[in-house]
Each structure stands twice: as C-alpha cells, then as structure tokens.
Design an enzyme around this catalytic site. Structure first.
Site, short mmCIF file in Angstrom:
data_model
loop_
_atom_site.label_atom_id
_atom_site.label_comp_id
_atom_site.label_asym_id
_atom_site.label_seq_id
_atom_site.Cartn_x
_atom_site.Cartn_y
_atom_site.Cartn_z
N ASN A 187 -5.85 3.32 10.40
CA ASN A 187 -5.02 2.23 10.91
C ASN A 187 -4.81 2.27 12.41
O ASN A 187 -4.44 1.26 13.01
CB ASN A 187 -3.65 2.25 10.22
N CYS A 229 4.53 1.58 11.56
CA CYS A 229 5.49 2.28 10.70
C CYS A 229 6.13 3.46 11.41
O CYS A 229 7.14 3.98 10.95
CB CYS A 229 4.80 2.77 9.43
N ALA A 257 0.81 -1.21 0.00
CA ALA A 257 0.00 0.00 0.00
C ALA A 257 0.85 1.26 0.00
O ALA A 257 0.44 2.29 -0.56
CB ALA A 257 -0.94 0.00 1.20
#
Length: 383
Positions: A153, A328, A73
C-alpha cells in the site's frame, strides 16, 4: 479556489458513477434484508447478493460459496489470521509474515503473539521484495499460516505470491494474501496461485467504503476458520451480521469494472506515472522507493533529501492531495515501517511522499503536480 489535485488513490478512491448507479436502487427500491426469505423485498436483496458473490468469485477464479462478506480488508485480514490460528492451533502455533505488511496484518499477528503464538517476520530486500531464500527455511512443521500481501500500500511493490503460494502448498501450509491494493489492478487467480485466503476491499477500486470480502478455500484443501463475530450465523457461520446489499452490489461492480478495464487503466496510469517521475527526478536528491518496475502502475513513492517531511506535505497541500504513507498510520510521528524495513534512513523516510495516480487523473494534472512539487522542494531547500 480550485481543489487540490487528488493523487492519493492508494488511500481511497472516489466511487465510480457506474458503481453508484447500480447501488442506488438498493438504498430505496430494493431495501430488503437479504436474510428475509418470506417476501419479495428480501428476495430481491438476496438475489443481488448472490449475483455479486458470483461476480467476485469469477474475478479471482473462486467458487461463489468461498466468498464471505466483511466490512473491509481490515476485518477480512483479522478473520483470516485469527480465524486460522484459533481453528488450527492444535496443529501448530507458528505464523510467518513480512515486515512491510499493512498493520491490519501485523497487529493481529502481534495480538496472537501475546497469546503464545510464535510469529516470524521476514525482512525484505532493498527494493521491498521478500527474499524467497529466507522464506523457505522459515517454514516449519508447526507453521500453520503464511501471510504476504499481493501489492504494498505504500511502495506499490508486487510480491511474488505465485511462488509463495506454491511453497506453502507443497508443505501443507495455508497461504493468505491481503489483496486490498491488488484486486482489479493485477490478475489474480486463487487456483493458479495456490491462495487459500484472500482479503478484498471496495474503496481502493472506486467502490464504496465499509465493504470487503474474504475468500476462504473450500476445496483441496478445505480451510476452516473460527468466526470472530457471533450472532446469527451469516456467511456460513464465518461472519455474523446483516448483509449490506447496496455495498455488496457496489463491491462486485467495482471489481467487475476493474477486471474489465485493467489493461486500459494500467497502461494509462503507467504513462502518467512515468510522466511524473521523469519530471521530479530531475531534482537533485530525489530517490525512488521500491522496485522500479515490479509495482502497481499508479504508484510512485519517493524520498527527498534536504527537506523536512512535514514541511514538504504542508507546502504541497494546496496544490495536491498526497500522503507520506498509509492513511491508517499517518497520525503517528514516526517513519514508515515499510521504508525502515527496506533500509531507508530515518531522515529520508520522514521526507518521503506517496503519489497514488488513479483512474480519473489526466496528463495536465500530472504536469501541474510536478511543477508544484519542484517549486516547493526548491523553496524549502532555499530555506
């Protein structure tokens, strides 16, 4: 010693056995390059890629020719945002996005800003939803792209992408959505929702890491994007590089299973989430982050007053695998930009945790996690 309970499904998921089963032959028996058109090894791989493309397209109401494979993504987001900006800069240099987007959207936008593009970053309401009344006046004659993620997310909030798509469609503005957390978990239809570009990935839905896709509309209107990788002209010139047939097959199977099991999975994960929330909210000073109902079934993001965030995670790590936000950005010593955008105080943002309940979690694990959470919080508060 038993492993901690895995409750970090928004970070990544284990590969479903059914996904692994269809992938394995393409590592060994059907190992050919899909671009090798002169022998049966290449034909077998090419046929599998073609079938996979059709499965993925059907899941989102697209045409197979509108699916371009990427490494995930993050690459799909970069290709969509930078690709549109480069291809359409003569028409306009204004892009609109939202403060709670993943950094795989915000960072490409910041990069484009350094090149002279103007980026409008919309605020969100206290529940994490974008304020549509602020979106509409932000759209201008020189706006070429709006990028709003389908499902967040960190807090799991489901943005009103159908309404956003209609606003963009009515003004001739391309609409991109990062659906990394949404595909296979909520219904998506690019035609009905007026989505022009959609980023997908496999590893959030029990598929392999290292594979994703970008949907690029080719019909009414046709979207053109400038490639960000050159060399070979694969994927109709949009993304050069040898196609990874095993991962592509795995992506398609993961999406196919997600659509097939969506109602069943969501009902079970919602029950587990409610079970977890009912137990941990009994603790004083625990607050929910994000909209209470308009969120992914398996998401629970909470702030805990009176404890230090790192101490909480350290205290829990032997009992469960959870995170404080996006995997991340977890190495950064700063509060979540998502929670900050919602107006959560830094002290509470630092002391926030994200539970990601997945397909393979069971009720006894939830009870054990809730007990460990309560015990750790009480211990830390006791000093």
């Amino acid at each position: 010693m038993s492993k901690p309970i895995y409750l970090d499904a928004h970070s990544t998921t284990p590969v479903d056995d059914r996904v692994l089963e269809v992938m394995l032959p393409f590592f060994t028996e059907h190992f050919g390059n899909p671009a090798s058109t002169t022998h049966e090894y290449g034909w077998a791989a090419e046929s599998a890629v073609k079938r996979s493309r059709a499965i993925i397209a059907a899941a989102i109401g697209a045409d197979p020719t509108e699916i371009a494979f990427t490494s995930g993504a993050t690459e799909a987001n970069n290709l969509a945002i930078k690709g549109v900006a480069e291809a359409h800069h003569s028409r306009g240099r204004h892009i609109v996005t939202v403060a709670t987007e993943h950094n795989a959207v915000l960072d490409p936008c910041r990069y484009l800003e350094s090149l002279g593009f103007e980026i409008t970053i919309l605020p969100v309401l206290s529940d994490g939803l974008v304020d549509l009344e602020k979106l509409e006046p932000a759209l201008r004659d020189d706006t070429i792209l709006v990028s709003v993620m389908a499902a967040n997310n960190e807090i799991g909030v489901l943005q009103p992408i159908t309404q956003i798509g209609q606003l963009c469609h009515d003004r001739g503005i391309f609409f991109h959505t990062d659906a990394a957390q949404a595909i296979g978990k909520i219904p998506l239809n690019v035609q009905q929702q007026n989505i022009d570009l959609m980023s997908l990935t496999a590893h959030k839905i029990y598929g392999p890491k290292g594979i994703g896709a970008l949907y690029v509309r080719r019909r009414n209107p046709r979207v053109t994007i400038a490639p960000q990788l050159h060399g070979g002209g694969h994927e109709r010139g949009m993304r050069s590089g040898t196609l990874a047939a095993p991962q592509i097959v795995g992506l398609a199977k993961a999406i196919e299973l997600g659509v097939e099991l969506m109602v069943e999975d969501n009902a079970r994960m919602l029950a587990l989430r409610d079970q977890l929330w009912q137990q941990i909210q009994a603790l004083d000073g625990v607050s929910l982050n994000g909209h209470p109902t308009q969120r992914l079934a398996g998401n629970l993001n909470v702030s805990v007053a009176g404890v230090e965030g790192n101490a909480l995670l350290m205290g829990l790590r032997s009992a469960m695998a959870i995170s404080s936000g996006s995997a991340c950005t977890s190495a950064k010593i700063e509060p979540s930009h998502v929670l900050q955008a919602m107006g959560v105080a830094d002290e509470l943002a630092f002391a926030s945790v994200r539970f990601g309940i997945g397909r393979f979690n069971i009720a006894t694990e939830i009870d054990q996690a809730a007990q460990a959470f309560a015990s750790t919080v009480n211990h830390l508060r006791a000093g």
